[in-house]
Design an enzyme around this catalytic site. Structure first.
Site, PDB file in Angstrom:
ATOM      1  N   GLU B  60       0.806  -1.220   0.000  1.00  0.00           N
ATOM      2  CA  GLU B  60       0.000   0.000   0.000  1.00  0.00           C
ATOM      3  C   GLU B  60       0.839   1.270   0.000  1.00  0.00           C
ATOM      4  OE1 GLU B  60      -0.749  -2.618   1.902  1.00  0.00           O
ATOM      5  OE2 GLU B  60      -2.739  -3.234   1.210  1.00  0.00           O
ATOM      6  N   HIS B 129     -10.746  -5.145   9.856  1.00  0.00           N
ATOM      7  CA  HIS B 129     -11.379  -4.801   8.581  1.00  0.00           C
ATOM      8  C   HIS B 129     -12.606  -3.923   8.793  1.00  0.00           C
ATOM      9  CE1 HIS B 129      -8.759  -7.639   6.568  1.00  0.00           C
ATOM     10  NE2 HIS B 129      -9.297  -7.341   5.395  1.00  0.00           N
TER      11      HIS B 129
END
Lengths: 332, 326
Positions: B60, B129
């Protein structure tokens, strides 16, 4: 690629200028004309000059860390405007907003100095992606120290540069210390070029004190990258004479070690080589040095001193784009 | 008007912007061959090819930094970060580079990247998440933050964000990609600044954004039906810079405010909107502003505990009833 002695004399002058420029920064810092953090380059000059002499400064893109003054000057920045930036003046390359660690000169394709160790790795790959999309023959050259290779961005960026065949040359200036920690105490593999083999990227290690050797190694590396063959990693073994920054007492290195490196000073080595070949005399060198010291004092320091500071009323400028029409949206 | 799902609206914005400008690229994990975890880039890989629709490694910070670097040269990357939880890993490049490069270069460089990511909590995805990070992004100078509550906004905000010269973070929601709504047939560019009055009312303003706009709308109907309270719903689709004027105008009309956020309360949207109210229209208030927020816990896996940790329309109704003493 063979370089003529006349060109080497020019490079010697540029390297000596860079040395004196940085030494004068040290004084200006002590005089409190320069604030913040200041990271100086003396000892490592053959790295920037050897590589960029083999490249096309102003055409190729250059990006680096916070030890950035010399890379900017060799890329084409006016030393007066670099010094003015250090003096926090409006006439500085970054209009006094950046400082020593954030020298930017986009007109000369010097894409900046960045203060997060390892931060420029992916930015360099991205600039290379931009070059690839534009279809030009530029390359991006990213100079960083050995300690940056312990950041995740090193691995992430090498991987992406390889899979997308990006025109980027990573130059590792291995000065053996990450701030004050010696490389063998922080890094499992001392030879940085070996770490790159895991990404199937060609690499080399060279003596970073010897301008001629750096120039030759960089010429080969740049030919590879410019030829559309993807990234390359060049490790240059070097040494910084001062501490990591001005706030570093530099007490962690043995005097014998420092002497070993200063005996192989990159400026003196190039000078002596030109004297031996008959292209330069010691008197000429001394005259060159005197002229440089005068130039720095009479032009560079004077310009930085006499320039105005940016208007404080502009402190909120450059946060966002001025009057961007798309902010208001609208139906097309 | 076309009645389409939010993922289709986002895909259409990509497609139009990529057709308009060859320097617009899309990048992210699984966005190319697979077409995106939430289908928002479906079909683009076949149409525009792998140079412009880039399946990235799971790196990322690396690929976000790469997109930012490319944007220095005029590339317009639309970067999808698969889940906002993973955007933490890219915060270095977003925060330290994209948001600051214009400033620290004295205006020489800009980073016109768009970073899209689903924030918010879906169903039983567990603590790592289920983050809601909009509060973090909206606190960063130099970064625009928008968050769509409808397919129309998702489409129009992305189109304007691509053209805008600033870095824009678009906070989407995992539960909203299949939400349907009307999107103009013609090209439409949504403003990147402002707010929208989604429901007119006179008694209290419910400030929401993204998914919480829908809780506010449901709560407003319940309040009207059962208590005769007419709530105004203001959609703060821009979290940075906040629409101070829009906040002021609505509070000056209703004299009461409840801010509804999906995230934990501390240092959040509610706190910030309350500060704006205090600073700009305190004397318009008839009651102390309230906020409806998540509990200050990592989101649990157990479905009953997860529901308890998150607000919904019932919490909004309860807050308004407390405010009115009914």
């Amino acid at each position: 690629m063979i370089m003529k002695d006349t060109d080497k004399k020019r490079v010697l002058r540029e390297m000596l200028f860079a040395r004196r420029f940085e030494e004068r920064c040290y004084e200006a810092y002590v005089e409190r004309n320069i604030g913040g953090f200041l990271h100086l380059y003396p000892g490592e000059e053959a790295c920037a000059f050897g590589v960029l002499e083999a490249a096309k400064p102003g055409h190729d893109y250059v990006i680096t860390s916070y030890r950035d003054h010399v890379h900017a000057i060799k890329s084409g920045s006016d030393p007066k405007k670099v010094m003015a930036e250090l003096f926090a003046k409006e006439t500085g390359v970054s209009k006094g907003r950046g400082g020593s660690m954030h020298i930017f000169d986009v007109a000369n394709r010097f894409m900046g100095g960045y203060a997060l160790v390892g931060g420029p790795f992916p930015l360099a790959a991205g600039i290379a992606k931009g070059i690839q999309m534009q279809g030009g023959d530029e390359i991006c050259i990213c100079f960083l120290g050995d300690a940056a290779n312990n950041q995740g961005t090193f691995h992430e960026s090498l991987n992406m540069a390889k899979i997308w065949n990006l025109p980027v040359l990573y130059v590792c200036e291995n000065n053996l210390y990450g701030i004050g920690t010696r490389i063998d105490r922080s890094t499992a593999v001392i030879d940085q070029y070996k770490r790159v083999s895991g990404y199937n990227i060609p690499s080399a290690q060279e003596d970073g004190q010897d301008f001629d050797k750096v120039f030759t190694a960089a010429s080969k590396a740049i030919k590879h990258v410019r030829g559309g063959n993807g990234p390359y990693f060049l490790e240059l073994m070097t040494y910084r004479y001062r501490g990591h920054s001005m706030s570093d007492s530099n007490a962690y290195r043995a005097k014998t070690e420092e002497r070993m490196w200063s005996d192989r000073d990159p400026v003196i080595m190039l000078r002596d080589r030109l004297i031996v070949s008959g292209a330069l005399t010691l008197d000429e060198y001394k005259e060159m040095d005197t002229a440089i010291l005068d130039e720095i004092e009479d032009e560079v320091i004077r310009y930085a001193t006499e320039s105005s500071e940016p208007p404080v009323s502009e402190v909120e400028r450059f946060v966002l784009a001025d009057n961007d029409p798309w902010v208001k949206g609208g139906v097309k | 008007m076309a009645d389409i799902m939010m993922w289709e609206a986002i895909m259409r914005a990509h497609d139009e912007e990529m057709a308009n400008d060859p320097m617009v690229i899309a990048m992210g994990e699984d966005i190319g061959v697979v077409g995106g975890t939430y289908k928002a880039t479906t079909g683009l890989y076949d149409k525009y090819g792998e140079q412009r629709v880039i399946d990235t490694p799971i790196s990322e910070n690396g690929y976000t930094g790469l997109g930012i670097g490319a944007s220095f040269l005029g590339v317009r990357p639309i970067i999808e970060i698969m889940s906002v939880n993973f955007a933490w890993l890219a915060m270095d490049q977003i925060f330290n580079t994209a948001a600051k490069v214009r400033y620290m270069s004295g205006g020489q460089l800009q980073a016109p990247v768009v970073i899209r990511s689903p924030g918010g909590t879906a169903h039983q995805l567990g603590s790592q998440h289920s983050a809601r990070m909009e509060k973090v992004f909206m606190g960063i100078a130099g970064l625009r933050v928008v968050t769509p509550s409808s397919p129309r906004q998702a489409y129009g905000l992305l189109k304007s964000a691509v053209r805008c010269n600033d870095p824009v973070f678009i906070n989407e929601h995992e539960l909203m990609y299949n939400m349907r709504g009307d999107v103009p047939e013609d090209e439409y560019f949504h403003p990147l600044e402002g707010s929208e009055i989604t429901r007119e009312g006179r008694d209290v303003t419910l400030f929401g954004y993204n998914i919480s706009v829908h809780w506010c709308l449901k709560a407003a109907e319940l309040l009207s039906k059962h208590h005769g309270i007419e709530a105004e719903v203001v959609d703060l689709f821009t979290l940075s810079p906040l629409d101070r004027e829009g906040i002021r105008n609505s509070v000056s009309k209703t004299h009461r405010a409840v801010i509804v956020e999906e995230a934990e309360p501390a240092v959040g949207v509610g706190a910030e909107v309350m500060a704006v109210i205090n600073e700009e229209c305190f004397f318009e208030l008839d009651a102390a502003p309230m906020r409806v927020s998540a509990l200050n816990v990592p989101i649990p896996y157990n479905h009953a505990m997860e529901k308890a940790a998150l607000p919904d329309e019932n919490n909004v109704v309860e807050a308004v009833r407390n405010m009115f003493g009914v």
